[in-house]
Design an enzyme around this catalytic site. Sequence first.
Site, PDB file in Angstrom:
ATOM      1  N   GLN A 127       8.791  28.190  33.874  1.00 34.85           N
ATOM      2  CA  GLN A 127       9.681  28.411  35.031  1.00 34.85           C
ATOM      3  C   GLN A 127       9.063  29.413  36.004  1.00 34.85           C
ATOM      4  OE1 GLN A 127      14.102  28.932  34.775  1.00 34.85           O
ATOM      5  NE2 GLN A 127      13.593  31.080  34.872  1.00 34.85           N
TER       6      GLN A 127
ATOM      7  N   GLY B  17      11.773  36.613  33.675  1.00 35.85           N
ATOM      8  CA  GLY B  17      11.255  36.882  32.337  1.00 35.85           C
ATOM      9  C   GLY B  17      10.152  35.910  31.959  1.00 35.85           C
TER      10      GLY B  17
ATOM     11  N   SER C 144      20.625  33.651  25.868  1.00 38.10           N
ATOM     12  CA  SER C 144      22.076  33.417  25.902  1.00 38.10           C
ATOM     13  C   SER C 144      22.452  32.351  24.882  1.00 38.10           C
ATOM     14  CB  SER C 144      22.496  32.955  27.294  1.00 38.10           C
ATOM     15  OG  SER C 144      22.021  33.869  28.252  1.00 38.10           O
TER      16      SER C 144
ATOM     17  N   LYS D 134       9.816  34.905  29.155  1.00 39.61           N
ATOM     18  CA  LYS D 134      10.454  34.020  28.167  1.00 39.61           C
ATOM     19  C   LYS D 134      10.430  32.572  28.671  1.00 39.61           C
ATOM     20  CE  LYS D 134      13.829  32.525  25.285  1.00 39.61           C
ATOM     21  NZ  LYS D 134      14.725  31.765  26.080  1.00 39.61           N
TER      22      LYS D 134
ATOM     23  N   HIS E  13      17.983  40.322  29.913  1.00 38.77           N
ATOM     24  CA  HIS E  13      18.395  40.378  31.321  1.00 38.77           C
ATOM     25  C   HIS E  13      18.400  41.828  31.827  1.00 38.77           C
ATOM     26  CE1 HIS E  13      20.623  36.603  29.992  1.00 38.77           C
ATOM     27  NE2 HIS E  13      19.899  36.154  31.005  1.00 38.77           N
TER      28      HIS E  13
ATOM     29  N   GLY F 284      24.074  34.321  33.407  1.00 38.61           N
ATOM     30  CA  GLY F 284      25.121  35.058  32.688  1.00 38.61           C
ATOM     31  C   GLY F 284      24.926  35.029  31.184  1.00 38.61           C
ATOM     32  N   ALA F 285      26.015  35.357  30.453  1.00 38.02           N
ATOM     33  CA  ALA F 285      25.930  35.590  28.998  1.00 38.02           C
ATOM     34  C   ALA F 285      24.783  36.564  28.752  1.00 38.02           C
ATOM     35  CB  ALA F 285      25.753  34.290  28.213  1.00 38.02           C
TER      36      ALA F 285
ATOM     37  N   HIS G  42      22.184  39.635  28.015  1.00 39.47           N
ATOM     38  CA  HIS G  42      21.701  40.367  26.841  1.00 39.47           C
ATOM     39  C   HIS G  42      20.651  41.362  27.326  1.00 39.47           C
ATOM     40  CE1 HIS G  42      18.322  37.671  27.293  1.00 39.47           C
ATOM     41  NE2 HIS G  42      19.118  36.623  27.158  1.00 39.47           N
TER      42      HIS G  42
HETATM   43  P1  AMP Z   1      18.816  32.865  32.196  1.00 34.94           P
HETATM   44  O1  AMP Z   1      20.112  33.590  32.354  1.00 34.94           O
HETATM   45  O2  AMP Z   1      18.560  32.388  30.810  1.00 34.94           O
HETATM   46  O3  AMP Z   1      18.584  31.831  33.263  1.00 34.94           O
HETATM   47  O4  AMP Z   1      17.681  33.955  32.428  1.00 34.94           O
HETATM   48  C1  AMP Z   1      17.659  34.742  33.572  1.00 34.94           C
HETATM   49  C2  AMP Z   1      16.363  35.516  33.597  1.00 34.94           C
HETATM   50  O5  AMP Z   1      16.274  36.330  32.430  1.00 34.94           O
HETATM   51  C3  AMP Z   1      15.132  34.600  33.585  1.00 34.94           C
HETATM   52  O6  AMP Z   1      14.151  35.127  34.454  1.00 34.94           O
HETATM   53  C4  AMP Z   1      14.697  34.660  32.147  1.00 34.94           C
HETATM   54  O7  AMP Z   1      13.319  34.397  31.961  1.00 34.94           O
HETATM   55  C5  AMP Z   1      15.035  36.093  31.799  1.00 34.94           C
HETATM   56  N1  AMP Z   1      15.160  36.249  30.352  1.00 34.94           N
HETATM   57  C6  AMP Z   1      15.896  35.495  29.517  1.00 34.94           C
HETATM   58  N2  AMP Z   1      15.709  35.889  28.241  1.00 34.94           N
HETATM   59  C7  AMP Z   1      14.822  36.911  28.291  1.00 34.94           C
HETATM   60  C8  AMP Z   1      14.209  37.737  27.296  1.00 34.94           C
HETATM   61  N3  AMP Z   1      14.453  37.587  26.018  1.00 34.94           N
HETATM   62  N4  AMP Z   1      13.356  38.698  27.715  1.00 34.94           N
HETATM   63  C9  AMP Z   1      13.066  38.864  29.040  1.00 34.94           C
HETATM   64  N5  AMP Z   1      13.615  38.115  30.010  1.00 34.94           N
HETATM   65  C10 AMP Z   1      14.466  37.149  29.647  1.00 34.94           C
END
Ligand code: AMP
Length: 295
Positions: free
Chosen positions: A168, A162, A201, A164, A37, A31-32, A34
Amino acid sequence: MIIINSIQQLKDHLNSLRGRNKTIGFVPTMGALHQGHISLINAAKTSCDVIVCSIFVNPTQFNDPADLEKYPRTLDADVEMLEKACCDIVFVPEVTEMYSAEELELKRQKVEDKSWTKGKKVDFGPLASVMEGAHRPGHFNGVAQVVSKLFRIVEPDKAYFGQKDFQQLAIIRSMVKQLEIPVEIIACPIMREPNGLAMSSRNERLTKEEREQAGLISKVLFKIKDLYKSKTVTELKAFAENEIKSAPQMQLEYIEIADAETLQPVSDFKQNKSVVVCIALKLGAVRLIDNVLLY
Ligand code: AMP
């Protein structure tokens, strides 16, 4: 778009879609949301019929309880963004829907819970012992635990992650292989703010000044990409360390130049097919990570 909180309801709904030969694309998030996502949702839409996005702040992957507590939660805004992005299903389970009392108790006692392997031998080996694995004990076990649970619930054809979170992604690919989960893992590029800061996030918790200052992180990484053909690994790491050290409020956790597949540190640029530079640091109270593929 429909919002589902219960595992059984989600399974029933997806079973009926699968019965009509729909392919399912899955984007797990905390969540949160951007544009990073949303880029995953957009990628999923190009090759799947139905897109499921989960929003779940997973307690078992946080090694610091304060970090879990402060993690931004913006469900209404998230739902609005997903609706605009034409996501089909948002899965928003409660913690008690995802974890049994026993599993939560093990987490409370800081005992690494391996029940997610369902009796299979899963070992991430050196992949999990470097960088994030070394600095966040138990983190990847928690990630594998929740992603394997989500995969068993959603049974997606394809799942989108991602770059990013570079390490992971490697852990998830390894988990899927070892558990023989029939899902295709798709890696998506890092989305950045105009100043180069990788969207996250956690950026929500930076002050305006810190957010501007954080542009330095990717500048250092891209500078390393410019320089790597004419410098040694030691020189490049020293360059990054000095740049970060001279920035007020930034505290470097690690800068690593690693093989992009094994994630083990490289000593030169001769032996490896693909190399990535990864960084983790604290800016004020917020921990940030980023990476750039050198080649
Ligand atoms: P999170 O909500 O941070 O667990 O991220 C959920 C998914 O979004 C994960 O696969 C992250 O790698 C991906 N993600 C987070 N930030 C970015 C970004 N800036 N660009 C591309 N994917 C992202």
